[in-house]
Motif scaffolding. Structure first.
Motif, PDB file in Angstrom:
ATOM      1  N   ARG A 119      31.922  79.421  26.163  1.00 25.30           N
ATOM      2  CA  ARG A 119      30.901  80.350  26.332  1.00 25.30           C
ATOM      3  C   ARG A 119      29.418  79.875  26.396  1.00 25.30           C
ATOM      4  NH1 ARG A 119      34.318  83.769  22.982  1.00 25.30           N
ATOM      5  NH2 ARG A 119      33.261  82.813  21.115  1.00 25.30           N
ATOM      6  N   LEU A 120      29.296  78.802  25.446  1.00 28.47           N
ATOM      7  CA  LEU A 120      27.950  78.072  25.440  1.00 28.47           C
ATOM      8  C   LEU A 120      27.438  77.528  26.875  1.00 28.47           C
ATOM      9  CD1 LEU A 120      25.811  77.813  23.324  1.00 28.47           C
ATOM     10  CD2 LEU A 120      26.563  75.749  22.820  1.00 28.47           C
ATOM     11  N   LYS A 121      28.405  76.863  27.279  1.00 30.23           N
ATOM     12  CA  LYS A 121      28.280  76.245  28.670  1.00 30.23           C
ATOM     13  C   LYS A 121      28.014  77.147  29.742  1.00 30.23           C
ATOM     14  CE  LYS A 121      30.530  72.575  30.038  1.00 30.23           C
ATOM     15  NZ  LYS A 121      31.361  71.449  30.133  1.00 30.23           N
ATOM     16  N   GLU A 122      28.607  78.283  29.456  1.00 30.91           N
ATOM     17  CA  GLU A 122      28.458  79.304  30.610  1.00 30.91           C
ATOM     18  C   GLU A 122      27.418  80.174  30.440  1.00 30.91           C
ATOM     19  OE1 GLU A 122      31.966  81.606  29.972  1.00 30.91           O
ATOM     20  OE2 GLU A 122      33.409  80.468  31.064  1.00 30.91           O
ATOM     21  N   SER A 123      26.590  80.153  29.268  1.00 30.62           N
ATOM     22  CA  SER A 123      25.493  80.942  29.098  1.00 30.62           C
ATOM     23  C   SER A 123      24.288  80.420  29.206  1.00 30.62           C
ATOM     24  CB  SER A 123      25.456  81.767  27.695  1.00 30.62           C
ATOM     25  OG  SER A 123      25.465  80.537  26.719  1.00 30.62           O
ATOM     26  N   LEU A 124      24.238  78.971  29.256  1.00 29.91           N
ATOM     27  CA  LEU A 124      22.945  78.274  29.238  1.00 29.91           C
ATOM     28  C   LEU A 124      22.873  77.332  30.631  1.00 29.91           C
ATOM     29  CD1 LEU A 124      22.869  76.781  25.754  1.00 29.91           C
ATOM     30  CD2 LEU A 124      21.703  78.697  26.456  1.00 29.91           C
ATOM     31  N   ASP A 125      21.799  76.849  30.580  1.00 29.41           N
ATOM     32  CA  ASP A 125      21.574  76.111  31.881  1.00 29.41           C
ATOM     33  C   ASP A 125      20.972  74.593  31.218  1.00 29.41           C
ATOM     34  OD1 ASP A 125      22.025  77.807  34.045  1.00 29.41           O
ATOM     35  OD2 ASP A 125      20.353  78.680  33.802  1.00 29.41           O
ATOM     36  N   GLY A 126      21.150  73.672  32.422  1.00 22.95           N
ATOM     37  CA  GLY A 126      20.695  72.449  31.981  1.00 22.95           C
ATOM     38  C   GLY A 126      21.705  71.546  31.087  1.00 22.95           C
ATOM     39  N   GLU A 127      21.318  70.452  30.196  1.00 18.20           N
ATOM     40  CA  GLU A 127      22.015  69.575  29.705  1.00 18.20           C
ATOM     41  C   GLU A 127      21.990  70.067  28.210  1.00 18.20           C
ATOM     42  OE1 GLU A 127      22.520  64.928  28.618  1.00 18.20           O
ATOM     43  OE2 GLU A 127      21.461  65.380  30.378  1.00 18.20           O
ATOM     44  N   ILE A 128      23.214  70.423  27.621  1.00 15.06           N
ATOM     45  CA  ILE A 128      23.480  70.341  26.232  1.00 15.06           C
ATOM     46  C   ILE A 128      23.934  69.058  25.830  1.00 15.06           C
ATOM     47  CG2 ILE A 128      24.989  71.686  24.180  1.00 15.06           C
ATOM     48  CD1 ILE A 128      25.615  73.610  26.369  1.00 15.06           C
ATOM     49  N   GLN A 129      23.488  68.625  24.789  1.00 15.24           N
ATOM     50  CA  GLN A 129      23.920  67.165  24.308  1.00 15.24           C
ATOM     51  C   GLN A 129      24.349  67.148  22.929  1.00 15.24           C
ATOM     52  OE1 GLN A 129      20.122  64.558  24.528  1.00 15.24           O
ATOM     53  NE2 GLN A 129      20.332  64.538  26.540  1.00 15.24           N
ATOM     54  N   MET A 130      25.416  66.495  22.792  1.00 20.13           N
ATOM     55  CA  MET A 130      26.054  66.103  21.529  1.00 20.13           C
ATOM     56  C   MET A 130      25.417  64.570  21.217  1.00 20.13           C
ATOM     57  SD  MET A 130      30.235  67.315  21.949  1.00 20.13           S
ATOM     58  CE  MET A 130      30.414  66.663  20.475  1.00 20.13           C
ATOM     59  N   HIS A 131      25.389  64.318  19.829  1.00 20.38           N
ATOM     60  CA  HIS A 131      24.927  62.942  19.501  1.00 20.38           C
ATOM     61  C   HIS A 131      25.830  62.933  18.211  1.00 20.38           C
ATOM     62  CE1 HIS A 131      21.489  62.383  21.912  1.00 20.38           C
ATOM     63  NE2 HIS A 131      21.324  63.444  21.859  1.00 20.38           N
ATOM     64  N   GLY A 132      26.747  61.682  18.162  1.00 19.15           N
ATOM     65  CA  GLY A 132      27.401  61.477  17.400  1.00 19.15           C
ATOM     66  C   GLY A 132      28.626  62.616  17.405  1.00 19.15           C
ATOM     67  N   SER A 133      28.955  63.144  16.134  1.00 21.06           N
ATOM     68  CA  SER A 133      29.750  64.207  16.184  1.00 21.06           C
ATOM     69  C   SER A 133      31.135  64.013  16.613  1.00 21.06           C
ATOM     70  CB  SER A 133      29.214  65.475  16.864  1.00 21.06           C
ATOM     71  OG  SER A 133      27.943  65.763  16.320  1.00 21.06           O
ATOM     72  N   GLY A 134      31.810  62.720  16.000  1.00 19.33           N
ATOM     73  CA  GLY A 134      32.935  62.254  16.949  1.00 19.33           C
ATOM     74  C   GLY A 134      34.185  63.054  16.791  1.00 19.33           C
ATOM     75  N   GLY A 135      34.304  63.691  15.402  1.00 18.83           N
ATOM     76  CA  GLY A 135      35.607  64.700  15.128  1.00 18.83           C
ATOM     77  C   GLY A 135      35.488  65.945  16.215  1.00 18.83           C
ATOM     78  N   LEU A 136      34.190  66.436  16.475  1.00 15.26           N
ATOM     79  CA  LEU A 136      33.955  67.528  17.466  1.00 15.26           C
ATOM     80  C   LEU A 136      34.377  66.939  18.517  1.00 15.26           C
ATOM     81  CD1 LEU A 136      33.099  70.342  18.181  1.00 15.26           C
ATOM     82  CD2 LEU A 136      30.892  69.443  18.084  1.00 15.26           C
ATOM     83  N   ALA A 137      33.938  65.935  19.118  1.00 13.27           N
ATOM     84  CA  ALA A 137      33.817  65.155  20.386  1.00 13.27           C
ATOM     85  C   ALA A 137      35.652  65.175  20.961  1.00 13.27           C
ATOM     86  CB  ALA A 137      33.144  63.962  20.585  1.00 13.27           C
ATOM     87  N   ARG A 138      36.379  64.617  20.042  1.00 13.74           N
ATOM     88  CA  ARG A 138      37.759  64.370  20.265  1.00 13.74           C
ATOM     89  C   ARG A 138      38.527  65.643  20.360  1.00 13.74           C
ATOM     90  NH1 ARG A 138      37.621  60.875  15.790  1.00 13.74           N
ATOM     91  NH2 ARG A 138      38.707  62.382  14.312  1.00 13.74           N
ATOM     92  N   THR A 139      38.013  66.952  19.833  1.00 12.41           N
ATOM     93  CA  THR A 139      38.517  68.149  20.227  1.00 12.41           C
ATOM     94  C   THR A 139      38.123  68.699  21.703  1.00 12.41           C
ATOM     95  OG1 THR A 139      38.604  68.982  17.938  1.00 12.41           O
ATOM     96  CG2 THR A 139      38.467  70.822  19.337  1.00 12.41           C
TER      97      THR A 139
END
Length: 203
Positions: A119-139
């Protein structure tokens, strides 16, 4: 529709745990925290500044949020591109345990994280950035939700620690779009997700 990128510091054996300091994350008895610090030269600083010139918002896991929220709100130099973006842009935190967030601009994502990020990707424009957050990234890797990887590979092997691509990771192909090496020897790679791997034989 927004894209989602992941910026990750990795050792040669794929460990992402606690790059920034000895006490950053000692989970599992990890004793190698701070392994990235000796490589932080001007080349690396320019790479980080370039990445932080692009975001529209940030998505963080709970552990990374705690680390960031304990440091970056105290950095108030408007000329600091990292601090200025982290402190001013929207931040979304994936959590089932955090009760509230004091860092200005923070929204807690408490529901199914795959649905929330979609939903976040659909509702925003541009680049959403993750930094670190490896556990979330694996999901999110498992559901093809990460579009771009900024992988910073450091010339060190640790032998223990959390790994970004663990056993059972979803087979995924990426396209290398940019690569360079810092003076201290950190390989800076940019990858775009490119579907599933293809296979062949040398026979």
């Amino acid at each position: 529709m927004a894209t989602l990128s992941l910026t990750q510091f990795l050792t040669l054996d794929g460990v992402y745990q606690a790059p920034g300091g000895p006490d950053e994350d000692r989970s599992g008895g990890f004793e190698h925290g701070g392994w990235s610090v000796p490589f932080g030269d001007e080349d690396f600083g320019r790479r980080i500044d370039a990445i932080f010139a692009r975001p529209a918002a940030f998505l963080l896991g709970r552990r990374t949020y705690d680390i960031f929220a304990g440091y970056w709100p105290k950095q108030t130099d408007p000329a600091d591109p990292v601090a200025s973006k982290l402190n001013s842009l929207p931040k979304y935190v994936a959590t089932t345990t955090l009760g509230s967030a004091d860092w200005a601009g923070t929204t807690l994502l408490r529901g199914d994280i795959v649905q929330e990020v979609t939903r976040l990707k659909e509702s925003l424009d541009g680049e959403i950035q993750m930094h670190g957050s490896g556990g979330l990234a694996r999901t999110l890797f498992a559901h093809d939700l990460i579009d771009t990887l900024y992988l910073h590979v450091f010339p060190v092997v640790l032998g223990t620690g959390f790994r970004l691509f663990a056993e059972g990771a979803r087979p995924t192909a990426f396209r290398l779009t940019e690569t360079t090496v810092t003076g201290a020897g950190v390989a800076l790679h940019t990858y775009e997700r490119a579907g599933r791997p293809t296979y062949g034989s040398y026979a």
